[in-house]
Motif scaffolding. Sequence first.
Motif, short mmCIF file in Angstrom:
data_model
loop_
_atom_site.label_atom_id
_atom_site.label_comp_id
_atom_site.label_asym_id
_atom_site.label_seq_id
_atom_site.Cartn_x
_atom_site.Cartn_y
_atom_site.Cartn_z
N VAL A 333 89.99 -20.24 -24.17
CA VAL A 333 90.16 -19.99 -22.75
C VAL A 333 91.51 -20.48 -22.24
CG1 VAL A 333 89.27 -20.48 -20.43
CG2 VAL A 333 87.69 -19.97 -22.30
N ALA A 334 91.90 -21.71 -22.59
CA ALA A 334 93.15 -22.27 -22.09
C ALA A 334 94.35 -21.39 -22.44
CB ALA A 334 93.35 -23.68 -22.63
N GLY A 335 94.28 -20.74 -23.60
CA GLY A 335 95.38 -19.87 -24.01
C GLY A 335 95.56 -18.64 -23.16
N THR A 336 94.56 -18.31 -22.35
CA THR A 336 94.68 -17.15 -21.45
C THR A 336 95.16 -17.56 -20.06
OG1 THR A 336 92.41 -17.28 -20.56
CG2 THR A 336 92.71 -16.12 -22.65
N CYS A 337 95.33 -18.87 -19.81
CA CYS A 337 95.68 -19.38 -18.48
C CYS A 337 97.13 -19.86 -18.49
CB CYS A 337 94.75 -20.52 -18.08
SG CYS A 337 92.98 -20.10 -18.10
N ASP A 338 98.04 -18.99 -18.17
CA ASP A 338 99.47 -19.34 -18.12
C ASP A 338 99.83 -19.66 -16.68
OD1 ASP A 338 102.29 -19.35 -18.07
OD2 ASP A 338 102.40 -17.99 -19.78
N MET A 339 99.83 -20.95 -16.32
CA MET A 339 100.05 -21.34 -14.93
C MET A 339 101.45 -20.97 -14.44
SD MET A 339 97.22 -22.40 -13.91
CE MET A 339 95.68 -23.19 -14.34
N ALA A 340 102.44 -21.07 -15.31
CA ALA A 340 103.80 -20.71 -14.90
C ALA A 340 103.89 -19.23 -14.58
CB ALA A 340 104.79 -21.09 -16.01
N ALA A 341 103.26 -18.40 -15.42
CA ALA A 341 103.28 -16.95 -15.16
C ALA A 341 102.50 -16.61 -13.90
CB ALA A 341 102.71 -16.20 -16.37
N ILE A 342 101.40 -17.33 -13.66
CA ILE A 342 100.60 -17.09 -12.45
C ILE A 342 101.41 -17.41 -11.21
CG2 ILE A 342 98.60 -17.89 -11.15
CD1 ILE A 342 97.16 -18.26 -13.86
N ALA A 343 102.05 -18.58 -11.20
CA ALA A 343 102.86 -18.98 -10.04
C ALA A 343 104.00 -18.00 -9.81
CB ALA A 343 103.39 -20.39 -10.24
N ASP A 344 104.69 -17.62 -10.88
CA ASP A 344 105.82 -16.70 -10.75
C ASP A 344 105.34 -15.33 -10.27
OD1 ASP A 344 108.74 -16.13 -11.28
OD2 ASP A 344 107.83 -14.63 -12.59
N GLY A 345 104.18 -14.90 -10.75
CA GLY A 345 103.68 -13.58 -10.38
C GLY A 345 103.30 -13.47 -8.92
N TYR A 346 102.83 -14.56 -8.35
CA TYR A 346 102.45 -14.54 -6.92
C TYR A 346 103.64 -14.89 -6.03
CZ TYR A 346 97.41 -14.02 -7.73
OH TYR A 346 96.17 -13.54 -8.07
N PHE A 347 104.23 -16.06 -6.24
CA PHE A 347 105.30 -16.52 -5.36
C PHE A 347 106.59 -15.73 -5.57
CE2 PHE A 347 102.47 -20.18 -5.44
CZ PHE A 347 102.42 -20.52 -4.10
N GLY A 348 106.80 -15.23 -6.79
CA GLY A 348 108.02 -14.50 -7.06
C GLY A 348 107.93 -13.02 -6.76
N ALA A 349 106.74 -12.43 -6.94
CA ALA A 349 106.62 -10.98 -6.82
C ALA A 349 106.10 -10.51 -5.47
CB ALA A 349 105.71 -10.43 -7.93
N LEU A 350 105.32 -11.32 -4.78
CA LEU A 350 104.75 -10.89 -3.49
C LEU A 350 105.75 -11.19 -2.38
CD1 LEU A 350 101.01 -11.94 -3.85
CD2 LEU A 350 102.05 -9.70 -4.24
N PHE A 351 106.81 -10.39 -2.35
CA PHE A 351 107.93 -10.63 -1.43
C PHE A 351 107.51 -10.75 0.03
CE2 PHE A 351 110.97 -8.56 1.47
CZ PHE A 351 112.00 -9.49 1.43
N PRO A 352 106.62 -9.89 0.55
CA PRO A 352 106.28 -10.03 1.98
C PRO A 352 105.63 -11.37 2.32
CG PRO A 352 105.62 -7.88 1.15
CD PRO A 352 105.99 -8.70 -0.04
#
Length: 404
Positions: A333-352
């Motif tokens: 399970v832990a191997g499927t949880c990439d916290m850095a990718a999650i943070a970047d995907g939300y804070f970096g990609a959701l521009f509005p």
Amino acid sequence: MPMWSQPPPPPSSLQLRRPPPPLPHRPRRLRSRLSPIAASQDPLTALSRLLWGRALPPSQLVLAVRHGWTAAWGLLMRQLAPSDPATGAFTRTPSRFPAVVGTPSARLHLYVGLPCPWAHRALLVRALLGLERRLPLSVAVPGDDGAWSFTPDSPDALYGKRKLREVYASARRGGFEGRASVPLLWDAERREVVCNESIEIAKFLCDLAAADGSAGGLDLWPPELRQDIDRWYSFIYPSVNNGVYRCGFAQSQEAYDDAAGELFAALDRLEDHLSGSRYLCGDTLTLADVCLFTTLVRFDLVYHSLFRCTRRKLVEYASLHAYTRDIYQMPGVAGTCDMAAIADGYFGALFPLNPGGILPLVPASCSPEALLEPHGREALSSSAAADAGGGGNGRQLEATSASN
């Protein structure tokens, strides 16, 4: 007479020079105000200081920019997160391929994106049921334009495409229109979409693992619990899974208030239930837990701040946080949880929602060290409860029946 009182000698011819021409007249105040423009590396800031110093811009300019940004934000949000025009409430676009139709070929390929909780469901089921060799994987990342894309570090392992929408468009039937979303279960032999609805992909993978015998005895979709699983899912999905998005993408105060109230009422109810039951359906981990986990593991990292789910953090719910740690510590399970990718995907990609693109620090409660702390939930199993003279599943069945 002392020599210092004598008159100075007349100047020699070498000292007689024409005076330099006078400099053009420049007001001292203007020169001092222009100097920051020449020295500053930020012309916009320098120009603003020239116009109104260090004070706030004129109120008319503030209002104009505010109205302009609000209009642009509304336009972007309507494309990113369609809403009800009357209420401003977020309305999720239905999946274009919501169910597995027929019998796919044996050559299947799974496309996911690590930030996405819906794709995480499929990725998590694949890991829990040991389907890694049976089901090859490609991981898309959010592009600068917000579309799922591939990079040299994260390529399309099947076709080498640059964008996920190119994979959708490459279907033999063609004519694809709409959002290229993840997860995507793709039939590589027939070159067509099998399904892009996460819960249906998860159920299909459970059946696939059962047929292949690769699950190692773990059944996330057992026939005897399917009614309970569906009841829990009908409660979790609108209030929690989609509830955090209804908070984050709300376009009116009323829509946000309704979504936030429902979300935290649901979390309070889940906290109460899980204080007496190890998993949602008793002692057995099921698809209902998978669907809840992928939202909970993102809660303090992104939903609490970016989506304004601020009443309480997950770490403030003792049972829910321990439950999340329990699942996180299961093999794979832990191997499927990439916290850095999650943070970047939300804070970096959701521009509005985050125009500056600034990534916050990962909360301590979301670190691997915190998630690997002992959870102690083994004591809630029915066998442990029986040894202690307690009941087994009575509380669970009552709570589940009430969740309709």
